[in-house]
Design a protein around this motif. Structure first.
Motif, mmCIF file in Angstrom:
data_model
loop_
_atom_site.group_PDB
_atom_site.id
_atom_site.type_symbol
_atom_site.label_atom_id
_atom_site.label_comp_id
_atom_site.label_asym_id
_atom_site.label_seq_id
_atom_site.Cartn_x
_atom_site.Cartn_y
_atom_site.Cartn_z
ATOM 1 N N LYS A 114 2.139 7.055 1.032
ATOM 2 C CA LYS A 114 2.829 8.307 0.641
ATOM 3 C C LYS A 114 1.855 9.472 0.590
ATOM 4 O O LYS A 114 2.158 10.592 1.045
ATOM 5 N N GLU A 115 0.702 9.184 0.004
ATOM 6 C CA GLU A 115 -0.312 10.242 -0.135
ATOM 7 C C GLU A 115 -0.748 10.755 1.234
ATOM 8 O O GLU A 115 -0.864 11.969 1.457
ATOM 9 N N GLN A 130 8.653 10.018 5.048
ATOM 10 C CA GLN A 130 8.558 10.382 3.634
ATOM 11 C C GLN A 130 9.894 10.175 2.907
ATOM 12 O O GLN A 130 9.920 9.752 1.749
ATOM 13 N N ASN A 172 0.841 -1.218 0.000
ATOM 14 C CA ASN A 172 0.000 0.000 0.000
ATOM 15 C C ASN A 172 0.871 1.261 0.000
ATOM 16 O O ASN A 172 0.511 2.284 0.593
ATOM 17 N N ILE A 173 2.004 1.215 -0.672
ATOM 18 C CA ILE A 173 3.011 2.284 -0.598
ATOM 19 C C ILE A 173 2.499 3.623 -1.113
ATOM 20 O O ILE A 173 2.772 4.685 -0.528
ATOM 21 N N GLU A 174 1.750 3.619 -2.223
ATOM 22 C CA GLU A 174 1.284 4.881 -2.807
ATOM 23 C C GLU A 174 0.284 5.567 -1.900
ATOM 24 O O GLU A 174 0.323 6.783 -1.696
ATOM 25 N N GLY A 175 -0.619 4.788 -1.324
ATOM 26 C CA GLY A 175 -1.615 5.344 -0.409
ATOM 27 C C GLY A 175 -0.950 5.908 0.838
ATOM 28 O O GLY A 175 -1.363 6.960 1.349
ATOM 29 N N ASP A 224 9.802 4.095 -0.019
ATOM 30 C CA ASP A 224 9.868 3.993 -1.479
ATOM 31 C C ASP A 224 9.255 2.669 -1.899
ATOM 32 O O ASP A 224 9.310 1.669 -1.189
ATOM 33 N N ALA A 225 8.709 2.627 -3.040
ATOM 34 C CA ALA A 225 8.174 1.379 -3.610
ATOM 35 C C ALA A 225 9.342 0.423 -3.863
ATOM 36 O O ALA A 225 10.387 0.842 -4.357
#
Length: 550
Positions: free
Chosen positions: A223-224, A286, A218-221, A290-291
């Motif tokens: 980060k957001e 942050q 769930n890396i993108e979520g 990283d993905a």
């Protein structure tokens, strides 16, 4: 020795009590007077099964009680093994109830019949012409030889070591059986162990990997949301930090007016510090998040392996898998080291065989040494008992089998006639001859071991006066070291007793009863005279009776 016997309500006996002495006791009486009844009552004391028909009065219970002095019988170990109360004056009692139920007691403690039979065999030996099977028993023949050879201690040692040997053999067989089964399972167990070993199991690893998997997946979520948090904390217009800074400054100006406002300032300042720290952590997350598709793939693969293993082994966590892995390691290790264990057990068995061979050879040598003595003594006694051509052929052959009493195979053969072939006792001797052979053996045994009380039941039936005289001499000699009873119809034997008891019948109130009385000297003269010449006693019969007694 048997010191007293009491019988109540048994067969033709209403009530009887008699005391016995050591030495040689004679029991006489006319045919049918009840000597067999007396023996029947005594047999109940020795453990024979009771019969309701034995009750004289079916409405009353039958009681038979015997007192034994067992101080010289070495029976403490037997009493302990059978859980009897040991008393030097031991009382055995049998009761037959009108219901048919039978009870047995040793020193007032209830016992079962098998235990009573075991004890009874060590107290009284009842021997008749019809009870010579013991003589033809290989075990009894060994007992005779070993008594002369003084093998008691060696046999006890041998039996203890034989028990240990059999235990080793049992353990060896169990090892071989286990090995056979273990070999079948070894490959499968090794496969399972390799799977678990290759999984590099670590306690709590599933929980750690699942958390990492959720993060990577769930890396993108994440980060957001971290960016959103960053903005909420640091935005110049709406950020929490700027707002708290302004609020802190307001409370700082108020703090000079009152301690209450100073408290508000401190709280605002603490919140600002906390928010600054929170902002630093968000920034740190942050920077480092990283993905990582490769790592996600690795974590996913490891989780699948662990879940598969837990399902396969029915485990709820990695800790249980580790326990299973340890157990498999032990099984595989034991299987791989079984050859060493089996070889060690074989070595122990070989050592035990060497020890048994040493003891059994000593037993064998002692037996060989005394067999000629036994043969000579028996043949000499049998000459006096009217068997001048009696010969024994006794051989103990040392073999390979471990028997309960050594490694010998015994051949105990007999020939009654000159030039006759040797054969087993039961085939080569008649009932009367077997009876005389048993008397000869018992007389030899009495010189070497403490025998129980022996009761000879008419073993002199059918022999001549001269032979009966010799039989009486032998029984009298035996009585010097043990208590001997002889139920006899022969005056030559009856005259040799230290004590003389007569069994007789009488009618009381038109009911026939059996009684037993001890005869004094004059009464013995009359009894023996009647045995010599019948109820019509002649002067010569009385004179002969006196001569026999003197």
């Amino acid at each position: 020795m048997l010191t007293s016997l009491s019988i109540k309500n048994y067969a033709l006996i209403d009530s009887l009590h008699v005391d016995f002495n050591d030495g040689f006791s004679i029991i006489t009486g006319e045919t049918g007077a009840g000597k067999s009844i007396l023996l029947g009552g005594l047999s109940l004391i020795l453990g024979k099964r009771a019969d309701l028909s034995s009750l004289k009065d079916a409405s009353q219970k039958c009681i038979i009680e015997a007192v034994f002095n067992i101080s010289n019988y070495k029976l403490k170990s037997l009493f302990k093994a059978e859980d009897f109360d040991y008393e030097e004056q031991t009382i055995i009692r049998r009761e037959i109830l009108p219901s048919g139920k039978s009870r047995a007691f040793v020193n007032d403690s209830p016992v079962n019949l098998s235990s009573l039979q075991l004890l009874g065999a060590r107290l009284i030996d009842v021997h008749s012409q019809h009870q010579t099977l013991q003589l033809t028993s290989n075990d009894f023949q060994f007992q005779v030889i070993d008594a002369l050879a003084n093998n008691e201690a060696a046999l006890l040692k041998y039996k203890a070591e034989l028990k240990a040997y059999k235990t080793l053999q049992k353990e060896y067989k169990e090892l071989l059986d286990f090995q056979a089964e273990a070999i079948k399972e070894h490959d499968y167990n090794s496969f399972l162990l390799n799977e678990l070993t290759e999984a590099n199991l670590v306690e709590g690893e599933v929980e750690t990997l699942e958390e990492e998997y959720e993060t990577l997946n769930n890396i993108e979520g994440i980060k957001e949301k971290l960016s959103e948090a960053d903005q909420l904390l640091s935005d110049d217009d709406l950020g929490v930090i700027n707002a708290l800074t302004t609020l802190k400054n307001v409370f700082q100006k108020l703090s000079g007016f009152s301690s209450k406002y100073e408290e508000l300032f401190n709280r605002a300042n603490s919140s600002l510090i906390e928010m600054d720290d929170l902002y630093s952590e968000v920034n740190d997350f942050q920077e480092h998040i990283d993905a990582d598709p490769n790592r996600l793939e690795v974590v996913d693969a490891k989780l699948k392996i662990l879940h598969s293993l837990m399902q396969k082994h029915v485990a709820s966590n990695v800790s249980e898998l580790i326990v299973i892995k340890d157990a498999l390691e032990e099984k595989v290790s034991v299987t791989e080291n079984l050859d060493d264990t089996i070889q060690k057990k074989q070595s122990e068995i070989a050592s035990q065989e060497t020890l048994l061979n040493t003891i059994s050879k000593d037993i064998h040598d002692k037996r060989l040494k005394v067999i000629p003595q036994l043969k000579k003594q028996l043949e000499t006694i049998l000459v006096d008992l009217g068997m001048p051509n009696a010969q024994f052929n006794i051989e103990a052959v040392y073999g390979d089998t471990y028997f309960e009493n050594g490694k010998d195979e015994l051949s105990f053969l007999f020939s009654a006639n000159k030039g006759g072939s040797f054969n087993e006792l039961k085939k080569a001797a008649s009932g009367g001859e077997l009876s005389r052979i048993m008397l000869a053996i018992k007389s030899v045994l009495a010189k070497y071991i403490q025998l129980p009380t022996i009761m000879f039941d008419e073993i002199d039936t059918g022999v001549s006066g001269e032979i009966s005289n010799k039989m009486g001499d032998i029984m009298l000699q035996m009585s010097k070291s043990m208590q001997v009873f002889s139920i006899t119809h022969l005056p030559q034997v009856a005259a040799k007793g230290h004590s003389h008891f007569k069994v007789y019948k009488e009618d009381v109130n038109e009911v026939t009863q059996t009684n037993l009385i001890k005869l004094n000297h004059d009464e013995r003269i009359v009894e023996i005279a009647q045995m010599l010449g019948g109820t019509e006693m002649s002067t010569s019969a009385i004179a002969h009776a006196k001569e026999l007694l003197n």
